[in-house]
Design an enzyme around this catalytic site. Sequence first.
Site, mmCIF file in Angstrom:
data_model
loop_
_atom_site.group_PDB
_atom_site.id
_atom_site.type_symbol
_atom_site.label_atom_id
_atom_site.label_comp_id
_atom_site.label_asym_id
_atom_site.label_seq_id
_atom_site.Cartn_x
_atom_site.Cartn_y
_atom_site.Cartn_z
ATOM 1 N N ARG A 74 7.131 2.949 -5.287
ATOM 2 C CA ARG A 74 7.685 2.384 -4.040
ATOM 3 C C ARG A 74 9.077 1.884 -4.361
ATOM 4 N NH1 ARG A 74 5.155 -1.814 0.228
ATOM 5 N NH2 ARG A 74 4.274 0.189 0.847
ATOM 6 N N GLN A 97 1.014 6.170 4.197
ATOM 7 C CA GLN A 97 0.632 5.425 5.385
ATOM 8 C C GLN A 97 0.276 6.387 6.524
ATOM 9 O OE1 GLN A 97 0.549 1.834 6.065
ATOM 10 N NE2 GLN A 97 -0.540 2.703 7.801
ATOM 11 N N HIS A 157 7.201 7.198 4.512
ATOM 12 C CA HIS A 157 5.981 6.512 4.055
ATOM 13 C C HIS A 157 4.785 7.448 4.303
ATOM 14 C CE1 HIS A 157 3.470 3.437 2.646
ATOM 15 N NE2 HIS A 157 3.617 2.508 3.572
ATOM 16 N N ASP A 196 6.247 -1.093 14.294
ATOM 17 C CA ASP A 196 6.557 -1.534 12.927
ATOM 18 C C ASP A 196 7.640 -2.603 13.035
ATOM 19 O OD1 ASP A 196 6.938 -1.680 10.146
ATOM 20 O OD2 ASP A 196 8.098 0.186 10.024
ATOM 21 N N ARG A 225 -6.144 3.317 4.346
ATOM 22 C CA ARG A 225 -5.205 3.551 3.240
ATOM 23 C C ARG A 225 -5.986 3.868 1.964
ATOM 24 N NH1 ARG A 225 -0.083 1.450 3.287
ATOM 25 N NH2 ARG A 225 0.135 2.745 1.448
ATOM 26 N N CYS A 269 1.477 -0.367 10.807
ATOM 27 C CA CYS A 269 1.312 -0.177 9.364
ATOM 28 C C CYS A 269 1.106 -1.504 8.639
ATOM 29 C CB CYS A 269 2.515 0.559 8.799
ATOM 30 S SG CYS A 269 4.097 -0.220 9.204
#
Length: 302
Positions: free
Chosen positions: A104, A134, A131, A221, A289, A261
């Site tokens: 990440r 996700q 991402h 988000d 996830r 998310c």
Amino acid sequence: MKKDFLTLLDKSEEEIHELLNLADQLKYEQKNGLPHKKNLAGKTLGMIFTKASTRTRVSFEVGMYQLGGNALFLSGNDLQIGRGEPIKDTARVLSRYLDGIMIRTFKQSDVEQLAEYASIPVINGLTDYAHPCQVLADLMTIREYKGSFDNLKLTFVGDGNNMANSLIVGCIKMGMNVTIVCPEDYKPDRKLIEWGKKKGKLTITQDVIEGMRGADVVYTDVWASMGQEGEAEKRKRDFEGYQVNLDNMAYTKPGSILLHCLPAHRGEEVTEDCFEEHAKEIFDEAENRLHAQKAILVTLMG
Ligand code: CP
Ligand code: NVA
């Protein structure tokens, strides 16, 4: 050849379907106490983080454990990478110890370089651009709630960065119609907009109500992503009105779901009451996830 998981653009529709089916199977096995695939016994995943994380870190670590392997948390600040050791050297060194790397970080190009020089699978655990882990969990959740992707409309309200970019790719590949509602200066990646418009049905609009009208899935988000904390006040002004709430959710299709998310900033991109009304979906999404990433781990490292 080793396989990586860097963006959903690199994955065929077939590969995404296979990952989703495997994720469903792994979830079913785990929930029912059935013999679980242990095919990562003796394998180690290194997890490099140069940004914070709750879900990604814990779900990858637990996922590796449940599959019989191990995970190592490697903070960017503690690695020599934080003192300037080149990514290409880090990639070649870690490849001698580990069986896979999850990273990440900020730049997508850093993840691509890591993958180029590593001889082991590399997984993108979020960059400013994408991402994909996700979105795999999001697709899994959408299919659980809606049964299939056929004729679904997903509307994303917010900043056109990593989440919007990956949702465009993942949802359009699965045949969904995608609408992105964002301010003029916060549009998704230009190339991905072109790709999405050519490949399927993608609408970019500034009209929140029109964008949300008839949606089966609404997604939002944060307005200021990791690394953009200094712009938080400006962004609050720029994103005023781009909020998901019970009033605009009323324009969506009956039975629509809301996904996020996480982490969520209540009172900004979503109101407290709207978030809590849809908490079941949002936390199912967070749980997924784990299952979706186990499918990635088994596919890449099994
Ligand atoms: N959604 C997500 O990636 O959460 P974390 O930042 O907590 O990993
Ligand atoms: N856009 C957010 C997503 C967090 C999972 C960020 O990059 O901080």
